[in-house]
Scaffold this motif. Structure first.
Motif: not given
Length: 275
Positions: A129-134, A175-180, A191-197
């Motif tokens: 999981l990278k920084n700014n991940s959804k 929120n050290p990775k700045n997760l969205d 149904r939305s899983i492909k649009d997020v990390d």
């Protein structure tokens, strides 16, 4: 003298009635007394309970399984004495319901955990999981709070102290990775899983979407984590019956290695033993 006899008769009848309160008794075809336990569940999935019924029959206990169509009646029916026990709810739901309705009910033991998991179609591990991940989580208070607690247990965020079991995104203090973190209707998340990390999906929705929580999640709630205990399912009884021998036998029969094996075979990870 006649008045005294009438009073004695009334007292005798009261004693007989009192002795019958709680689990009732039936007489079998062999003339043996069988203790009856009326157990309330929700829906028609009697799975494990049919096996428990067969094992209890060997102990002269007749387990009668009664299905309810909603989550309100089983606790009210238990409090009113219509049933002797129920098995359908988490500790979190139970504690709130009995507080809201002022019911004198108690848990006599754990049954299963229907685990929430973290799923992804992009990652095989949270280490990726990278920084700014959804991140998708349910938008309702119960499941959303549970998702945030799971994110905290995974070391991805930190919540304020004392937020209880229903924190919100406003309670995130680190929120050290700045997760969205994106809040969605729970049933829309698969149904939305492909649009997020990563996506946090509660058990029922995950199973309906074709996921096996144990096999398909990259992280799942751990029964050994203290924060997860709020989501354990329980067997509940009236407080006055907590030491009833037949009800103790019910939980003892349930909490066995045989039942664990059966849970794993029947539910294939959608529910896992919590004892």
């Amino acid at each position: 003298m006649k008045i005294k006899k009438v009073i004695l008769c009334i007292l005798s009848l009261l004693l007989i009635f009192t002795s019958l309160i709680g689990c009732s008794k039936n007489t079998s075809s062999k003339g043996e007394d069988k203790t009856v336990i009326k157990l309330g569940i929700t829906g028609e999935d009697r799975g494990i309970w049919k096996n428990i019924k067969e094992r209890l029959a060997k102990e002269n206990i007749d387990l009668q399984i009664i299905s309810f169509s909603d989550y309100n009646r089983p606790n009210l029916a238990l409090s009113d004495g219509e049933i002797d026990a129920n098995a359908f709810q988490t500790i979190a739901f139970f504690d709130k319901f009995k507080s809201d309705h002022n019911l004198d009910l108690v848990s006599i033991g754990y049954t299963v955990l229907a685990p929430m998991g973290i799923y992804s179609e992009k990652l095989k591990s949270l280490d990726e999981l990278k920084n700014n991940s959804k991140v998708a989580i349910p938008n309702d208070a119960s499941n959303g709070g549970r998702a945030l607690i799971l994110l905290q247990n995974a070391g991805l965020i930190k919540l304020k102290d004392g937020v209880g079991i229903a924190p919100t995104v406003k309670d995130i203090i680190e929120n050290p990775k700045n997760l969205d973190i994106i809040e969605l209707v729970a049933t829309q998340i698969p149904r939305s899983i492909k649009d997020v990390d990563i996506a946090l999906i509660n058990n029922g929705v995950a199973v309906d979407a074709g996921y096996s929580p144990v096999k398909d999640s990259i992280l799942i709630e751990d029964t050994k984590d203290p924060s997860t205990k709020n989501y354990f399912n329980i067997i509940a009884v009236n407080a006055k019956d907590k030491n009833n021998a037949a009800l103790k036998k019910l939980i003892q029969t349930y909490q066995t290695e045989e039942t664990k094996k059966l849970i794993n075979e029947v539910y294939k990870g959608s529910s896992i033993p919590a004892f």
